[in-house]
Design a protein around this motif. Structure first.
Motif, mmCIF file in Angstrom:
data_model
loop_
_atom_site.group_PDB
_atom_site.id
_atom_site.type_symbol
_atom_site.label_atom_id
_atom_site.label_comp_id
_atom_site.label_asym_id
_atom_site.label_seq_id
_atom_site.Cartn_x
_atom_site.Cartn_y
_atom_site.Cartn_z
ATOM 1 N N GLY A 12 0.838 -1.193 0.000
ATOM 2 C CA GLY A 12 0.000 0.000 0.000
ATOM 3 C C GLY A 12 0.870 1.238 0.000
ATOM 4 O O GLY A 12 1.814 1.331 0.782
ATOM 5 N N MET A 13 0.569 2.199 -0.875
ATOM 6 C CA MET A 13 1.378 3.402 -0.987
ATOM 7 C C MET A 13 0.512 4.651 -0.816
ATOM 8 O O MET A 13 -0.473 4.844 -1.539
ATOM 9 N N ASP A 14 0.887 5.464 0.162
ATOM 10 C CA ASP A 14 0.271 6.783 0.330
ATOM 11 C C ASP A 14 1.103 7.770 -0.477
ATOM 12 O O ASP A 14 2.281 7.995 -0.191
ATOM 13 N N ILE A 15 0.507 8.341 -1.485
ATOM 14 C CA ILE A 15 1.242 9.113 -2.485
ATOM 15 C C ILE A 15 1.413 10.568 -2.050
ATOM 16 O O ILE A 15 0.475 11.220 -1.592
ATOM 17 N N GLY A 16 2.634 11.060 -2.229
ATOM 18 C CA GLY A 16 2.934 12.461 -1.973
ATOM 19 C C GLY A 16 3.701 13.063 -3.135
ATOM 20 O O GLY A 16 4.174 12.344 -4.017
ATOM 21 N N LYS A 17 3.822 14.360 -3.140
ATOM 22 C CA LYS A 17 4.525 15.039 -4.232
ATOM 23 C C LYS A 17 6.022 14.744 -4.205
ATOM 24 O O LYS A 17 6.626 14.485 -5.258
ATOM 25 N N VAL A 18 6.625 14.737 -3.032
ATOM 26 C CA VAL A 18 8.069 14.545 -2.902
ATOM 27 C C VAL A 18 8.429 13.103 -2.582
ATOM 28 O O VAL A 18 9.393 12.557 -3.125
ATOM 29 N N SER A 19 7.651 12.465 -1.712
ATOM 30 C CA SER A 19 7.951 11.092 -1.315
ATOM 31 C C SER A 19 6.659 10.329 -1.060
ATOM 32 O O SER A 19 5.595 10.932 -0.874
ATOM 33 N N HIS A 20 6.774 8.985 -1.055
ATOM 34 C CA HIS A 20 5.624 8.119 -0.808
ATOM 35 C C HIS A 20 5.880 7.274 0.436
ATOM 36 O O HIS A 20 6.971 6.712 0.595
ATOM 37 N N SER A 21 4.891 7.183 1.294
ATOM 38 C CA SER A 21 4.953 6.251 2.423
ATOM 39 C C SER A 21 4.385 4.913 1.971
ATOM 40 O O SER A 21 3.434 4.880 1.171
ATOM 41 N N TRP A 22 4.957 3.816 2.460
ATOM 42 C CA TRP A 22 4.517 2.501 1.999
ATOM 43 C C TRP A 22 4.502 1.482 3.133
ATOM 44 O O TRP A 22 5.225 1.606 4.115
ATOM 45 N N THR A 23 3.632 0.480 2.961
ATOM 46 C CA THR A 23 3.528 -0.642 3.894
ATOM 47 C C THR A 23 3.405 -1.928 3.089
ATOM 48 O O THR A 23 2.585 -2.000 2.155
ATOM 49 N N LEU A 24 4.185 -2.926 3.431
ATOM 50 C CA LEU A 24 4.194 -4.211 2.740
ATOM 51 C C LEU A 24 3.605 -5.283 3.654
ATOM 52 O O LEU A 24 4.062 -5.447 4.795
ATOM 53 N N LEU A 25 2.593 -6.012 3.170
ATOM 54 C CA LEU A 25 1.946 -7.082 3.928
ATOM 55 C C LEU A 25 2.209 -8.423 3.257
ATOM 56 O O LEU A 25 2.304 -8.499 2.024
ATOM 57 N N ASN A 26 2.295 -9.483 4.057
ATOM 58 C CA ASN A 26 2.415 -10.817 3.482
ATOM 59 C C ASN A 26 1.038 -11.367 3.142
ATOM 60 O O ASN A 26 0.014 -10.681 3.306
ATOM 61 N N SER A 27 0.979 -12.605 2.706
ATOM 62 C CA SER A 27 -0.288 -13.187 2.254
ATOM 63 C C SER A 27 -1.271 -13.415 3.383
ATOM 64 O O SER A 27 -2.444 -13.709 3.142
ATOM 65 N N ASP A 28 -0.796 -13.300 4.644
ATOM 66 C CA ASP A 28 -1.689 -13.425 5.799
ATOM 67 C C ASP A 28 -2.134 -12.073 6.345
ATOM 68 O O ASP A 28 -2.863 -12.009 7.341
ATOM 69 N N GLY A 29 -1.652 -10.990 5.729
ATOM 70 C CA GLY A 29 -2.035 -9.658 6.169
ATOM 71 C C GLY A 29 -1.158 -9.082 7.248
ATOM 72 O O GLY A 29 -1.501 -8.041 7.828
ATOM 73 N N ASP A 30 -0.021 -9.732 7.535
ATOM 74 C CA ASP A 30 0.904 -9.221 8.545
ATOM 75 C C ASP A 30 1.891 -8.244 7.923
ATOM 76 O O ASP A 30 2.316 -8.422 6.773
ATOM 77 N N VAL A 31 2.279 -7.230 8.687
ATOM 78 C CA VAL A 31 3.206 -6.224 8.177
ATOM 79 C C VAL A 31 4.605 -6.808 8.077
ATOM 80 O O VAL A 31 5.156 -7.331 9.049
ATOM 81 N N LEU A 32 5.202 -6.709 6.890
ATOM 82 C CA LEU A 32 6.575 -7.162 6.664
ATOM 83 C C LEU A 32 7.566 -6.009 6.782
ATOM 84 O O LEU A 32 8.595 -6.124 7.428
#
Length: 333
Positions: A12-32
């Motif tokens: 998941g990426m929260d988009i910004g003009k200068v930079s993007h914040s991101w979160t990566l989840l595995n197939s079980d929905g846990d944050v990697l």
């Protein structure tokens, strides 16, 4: 549903003009992993390549914030990832928070997008597709509108300087005229080559010139991204918004202005020309005025109707039929 044999991870990426914040989840929905990445081609390419490794299939959800998401979407698409462009309304932190007292941060937004992507198994938003030729036309159309705005701004500044009790600085507005004329000609040629039928259908509508038709098609990729006229109007920011709360707060319906400012500006300008030259849209405008609408609101109604007409004519490749558009149709679908 996505038919993938590899393990799926969700970004998941929260988009910004200068930079993007991101979160990566595995197939079980846990944050990697979580973090930020700069919105520049080199950094995005390295980031996309790193996440695409490891024998997994990457499903990316980019918040549809202006055009700032496009570089990231292209970078991930080139690695073979599935990329979805998601309306922020579908992943708003207000809808995802368990408590209204929670604070809003980019990290929280990115996590919310990732979890929504996981919840829907990637079936959310629209599929991002990259066509270099169509994107080049879109960039050309936007640059053309930018040049026109700069030309007007320069003329206004020159007029203001001429009124001052000093020798004015001379500036050649003709440079803008020459470049705008050249780009309009090139855009018209390229658009007619890609979508000749669509251009012919739009130009046949009284009040729509070739320049407007080409700008609309170039900005939207000939309507390929929009399954309905409502989706097209929402992308242009012409969809209505309403604020209500209990029995005491009843706000007026307003244009959302949440979509592409380039497309909205073109549709709004076209609406003014249509009211002047096209009897069907003139009747729509006059009907809105008779119902007590302000002129600006009435032009917005015409722009909304014109957006529907453009979508239906282009997607169905059918000429405009005035008999199918009633003057009282204030909120077409």
């Amino acid at each position: 549903m996505l038919q993938i044999t590899k393990p799926i991870v969700y970004l998941g990426m929260d988009i910004g003009k200068v930079s993007h914040s991101w979160t990566l989840l595995n197939s079980d929905g846990d944050v990697l992993e979580e973090g930020t990445v700069q919105n520049v081609d080199g950094a995005l390419s390295k980031f996309a390549s790193r996440l695409a490794k490891g024998g997994v299939h990457l499903v990316v959800g980019c918040e549809a914030t202006g055009t700032y998401y496009e570089n990231a979407a292209i970078a991930f698409l080139q690695t073979g990832a599935s990329v979805r462009v998601i309306n922020p309304a579908l992943t708003s932190t207000k809808a995802l928070r368990s408590s209204m007292r929670s604070t809003k941060t980019d990290k929280q937004d990115a996590r919310g997008i990732a979890h929504k992507l996981f919840e829907k198994r990637g079936e959310i938003g629209t599929v991002f597709q990259w066509n270099p030729e169509e994107r080049r036309l879109q960039a050309m159309a936007r640059h053309l509108q930018f040049l026109k705005k700069q030309r007007v701004a320069l003329r206004v500044r020159m007029e203001g300087m001429a009124a001052r009790p000093f020798d004015p600085i001379q500036a050649d507005v003709g440079l803008f005229d020459h470049e705008i004329e050249r780009m309009e000609k090139t855009l018209a040629q390229e658009t007619r080559r890609l979508w000749p039928e669509a251009v012919a259908i739009l130009v046949a509508i009284r009040g729509v010139g070739e320049a407007s038709a080409c700008l609309l098609l170039a900005e939207t990729g000939c309507m390929k991204r929009f399954p309905t006229s409502k989706a097209f109007a929402a992308f242009a920011g012409l969809d209505p918004t309403l604020k209500q709360s209990g029995t005491s707060v009843h706000g007026k319906s307003r244009m959302s202005k949440a979509g592409s400012p380039y497309l909205r500006a073109r549709l709004t300008w076209s609406a003014k020309l249509l009211v002047r030259w096209n009897d069907t849209f003139k009747a729509c405008f006059e009907n809105a005025i008779l119902r007590g609408k302000a002129p600006g609101v009435a032009y917005g109604i015409v722009a909304r109707k014109f957006a529907t007409v453009v979508h239906q004519c282009v997607t169905n490749l059918q000429p405009f039929d005035p008999l199918r558009v009633g003057p009282g149709m204030a909120n077409p679908t």
